[in-house]
Design an enzyme around this catalytic site. Structure first.
Site, PDB file in Angstrom:
ATOM      1  N   GLY A  12       0.791  -1.231   0.000  1.00  0.00           N
ATOM      2  CA  GLY A  12       0.000   0.000   0.000  1.00  0.00           C
ATOM      3  C   GLY A  12       0.818   1.273   0.000  1.00  0.00           C
ATOM      4  O   GLY A  12       0.356   2.317   0.467  1.00  0.00           O
ATOM      5  N   SER A  13       2.036   1.229  -0.513  1.00  0.00           N
ATOM      6  CA  SER A  13       2.840   2.471  -0.535  1.00  0.00           C
ATOM      7  C   SER A  13       2.230   3.489  -1.484  1.00  0.00           C
ATOM      8  O   SER A  13       2.320   4.695  -1.272  1.00  0.00           O
ATOM      9  CB  SER A  13       4.289   2.181  -0.916  1.00  0.00           C
ATOM     10  OG  SER A  13       4.384   1.804  -2.271  1.00  0.00           O
ATOM     11  N   ASN A  14       1.539   3.007  -2.531  1.00  0.00           N
ATOM     12  CA  ASN A  14       0.846   3.949  -3.431  1.00  0.00           C
ATOM     13  C   ASN A  14      -0.354   4.573  -2.728  1.00  0.00           C
ATOM     14  O   ASN A  14      -0.643   5.748  -2.890  1.00  0.00           O
ATOM     15  CB  ASN A  14       0.408   3.234  -4.712  1.00  0.00           C
ATOM     16  CG  ASN A  14       1.532   3.165  -5.723  1.00  0.00           C
ATOM     17  OD1 ASN A  14       1.907   4.159  -6.308  1.00  0.00           O
ATOM     18  ND2 ASN A  14       2.106   1.996  -5.884  1.00  0.00           N
ATOM     19  N   ILE A  90     -11.208  -6.620 -11.913  1.00  0.00           N
ATOM     20  CA  ILE A  90     -12.455  -5.962 -11.498  1.00  0.00           C
ATOM     21  C   ILE A  90     -13.583  -6.487 -12.400  1.00  0.00           C
ATOM     22  O   ILE A  90     -13.468  -6.438 -13.622  1.00  0.00           O
ATOM     23  CB  ILE A  90     -12.337  -4.431 -11.644  1.00  0.00           C
ATOM     24  CG1 ILE A  90     -11.206  -3.892 -10.759  1.00  0.00           C
ATOM     25  CG2 ILE A  90     -13.662  -3.751 -11.310  1.00  0.00           C
ATOM     26  CD1 ILE A  90     -11.437  -4.042  -9.260  1.00  0.00           C
ATOM     27  N   ASN A 104      -5.799   2.694 -12.719  1.00  0.00           N
ATOM     28  CA  ASN A 104      -4.836   1.697 -12.238  1.00  0.00           C
ATOM     29  C   ASN A 104      -3.425   2.235 -12.472  1.00  0.00           C
ATOM     30  O   ASN A 104      -3.170   2.928 -13.458  1.00  0.00           O
ATOM     31  CB  ASN A 104      -5.011   0.373 -13.023  1.00  0.00           C
ATOM     32  CG  ASN A 104      -4.004  -0.693 -12.597  1.00  0.00           C
ATOM     33  OD1 ASN A 104      -3.877  -0.999 -11.418  1.00  0.00           O
ATOM     34  ND2 ASN A 104      -3.266  -1.230 -13.562  1.00  0.00           N
ATOM     35  N   HIS A 106       0.418   1.137 -13.174  1.00  0.00           N
ATOM     36  CA  HIS A 106       1.192  -0.030 -13.623  1.00  0.00           C
ATOM     37  C   HIS A 106       2.673   0.367 -13.680  1.00  0.00           C
ATOM     38  O   HIS A 106       2.988   1.450 -14.216  1.00  0.00           O
ATOM     39  CB  HIS A 106       0.694  -0.505 -15.003  1.00  0.00           C
ATOM     40  CG  HIS A 106       1.425  -1.710 -15.496  1.00  0.00           C
ATOM     41  ND1 HIS A 106       1.195  -2.980 -15.012  1.00  0.00           N
ATOM     42  CD2 HIS A 106       2.433  -1.828 -16.394  1.00  0.00           C
ATOM     43  CE1 HIS A 106       2.031  -3.829 -15.598  1.00  0.00           C
ATOM     44  NE2 HIS A 106       2.778  -3.163 -16.443  1.00  0.00           N
ATOM     45  N   ASP A 147      -4.604  -4.051 -18.228  1.00  0.00           N
ATOM     46  CA  ASP A 147      -3.663  -2.963 -18.557  1.00  0.00           C
ATOM     47  C   ASP A 147      -3.893  -2.419 -19.966  1.00  0.00           C
ATOM     48  O   ASP A 147      -2.962  -1.991 -20.643  1.00  0.00           O
ATOM     49  CB  ASP A 147      -2.207  -3.461 -18.441  1.00  0.00           C
ATOM     50  CG  ASP A 147      -1.888  -3.981 -17.048  1.00  0.00           C
ATOM     51  OD1 ASP A 147      -1.048  -4.886 -16.949  1.00  0.00           O
ATOM     52  OD2 ASP A 147      -2.502  -3.501 -16.081  1.00  0.00           O
ATOM     53  N   GLU A 176       5.934   6.231  -9.385  1.00  0.00           N
ATOM     54  CA  GLU A 176       4.529   5.885  -9.103  1.00  0.00           C
ATOM     55  C   GLU A 176       3.952   6.784  -8.021  1.00  0.00           C
ATOM     56  O   GLU A 176       2.818   7.281  -8.137  1.00  0.00           O
ATOM     57  CB  GLU A 176       4.432   4.439  -8.645  1.00  0.00           C
ATOM     58  CG  GLU A 176       4.789   3.410  -9.679  1.00  0.00           C
ATOM     59  CD  GLU A 176       4.708   2.016  -9.123  1.00  0.00           C
ATOM     60  OE1 GLU A 176       3.714   1.703  -8.448  1.00  0.00           O
ATOM     61  OE2 GLU A 176       5.630   1.234  -9.370  1.00  0.00           O
TER      62      GLU A 176
HETATM   63  C1  GRF Z   1       3.423  -1.180  -7.435  1.00  0.00           C
HETATM   64  O1  GRF Z   1       4.624  -1.457  -8.103  1.00  0.00           O
HETATM   65  C2  GRF Z   1       2.336  -1.007  -8.439  1.00  0.00           C
HETATM   66  O2  GRF Z   1       2.750  -0.393  -9.634  1.00  0.00           O
HETATM   67  C3  GRF Z   1       1.990  -2.411  -8.747  1.00  0.00           C
HETATM   68  O3  GRF Z   1       2.074  -3.102  -7.521  1.00  0.00           O
HETATM   69  C4  GRF Z   1       2.923  -2.377  -6.661  1.00  0.00           C
HETATM   70  C5  GRF Z   1       2.084  -1.950  -5.484  1.00  0.00           C
HETATM   71  O4  GRF Z   1       2.863  -1.441  -4.517  1.00  0.00           O
HETATM   72  N1  GRF Z   1       0.686  -2.480  -9.322  1.00  0.00           N
HETATM   73  P1  GRF Z   1       2.151  -0.860  -3.191  1.00  0.00           P
HETATM   74  O5  GRF Z   1       1.269  -1.973  -2.625  1.00  0.00           O
HETATM   75  O6  GRF Z   1       1.347   0.337  -3.597  1.00  0.00           O
HETATM   76  O7  GRF Z   1       3.304  -0.522  -2.302  1.00  0.00           O
END
Ligand code: GRF
Length: 189
Positions: A12-14, A90, A104, A106, A147, A176
């Site tokens: 979940g870093s994003n 989904i 999304n 990627h 994608d 990202e």
């Molecule tokens: C990221 O590399 C994202 O691009 C891919 O999965 C990873 C998710 O990382 N879809 P996080 O869970 O958001 O840290």
């Protein structure tokens, strides 16, 4: 403020980047995961964001799972959905209800290194083995393919100094974390 749900399967870093972004156009109101122990759920709880674990295992039929997901989204008046490291497809019914409102992230420059089986470190291993000098991240709208939706934002990064695929992953992850909040702000504005 537009109400957003984020789907995660891993760290979940994003999601964290979306939470940390100082902005006025969206609020993260719900985090859904198909993994009960996804650290992304912990991150949400730390910020008092509602979480929901919905996976194949607790539904006999895929249709039941889809209906439960749609029910939770609509109960929370969700307007936009972000897939942030979410590793399930989904259902088309949800894509229909949220047409052009699901994005999304990627970790490659689509249309390279994407599609079935290209996720997480598999992407960076393929990029490294191909000897690419640049990689990057792409935010795209989600359609019924993998994608394949319309590209919203893309940013590349120089990976010529990388000596292994993990270094590529870290360089791309930094991109990202900048790109996803930018993309969400743009569709919510
Ligand atoms: C990221 O590399 C994202 O691009 C891919 O999965 C990873 C998710 O990382 N879809 P996080 O869970 O958001 O840290």
């Amino acid at each position: 403020m537009k109400k957003v749900a984020v789907f995660v399967s891993g760290s979940g870093s994003n999601l964290q980047a979306l939470i940390d972004c100082n902005q006025e156009v969206y609020s993260i109101d719900l985090v859904i995961s198909n993994k009960e122990n996804a650290y992304g759920l912990e991150r949400a709880k730390k910020h008092n964001i509602k979480t929901k674990y919905i996976s194949k295992s607790n539904f006999s039929l895929d249709n039941e799972r889809m209906k439960e997901t749609l029910k939770v989204l609509q109960e929370n008046n969700i307007e936009y959905i972000v897939l942030a490291g979410y590793l399930n497809i989904i259902p088309k019914e949800i894509i229909e209800v949220y047409k052009n409102r699901i994005i999304n992230i990627h970790p490659s420059l689509i249309p390279k290194y994407c599609g079935m089986g290209f996720y997480g470190e598999k992407v960076h291993k393929a990029v490294f083995e191909a000897g690419e000098k640049v990689s990057g991240a792409t935010v795209h709208f989600v359609d019924n393919g993998v994608d394949t939706g319309e590209i919203l934002l893309q940013e590349q990064v120089d990976i010529s100094s990388a000596t292994n695929h993990n270094e590529i992953a870290n360089l791309v992850l930094e991109v990202e974390h900048k790109l996803l909040p930018k993309a969400l702000i743009s569709i919510c504005s």
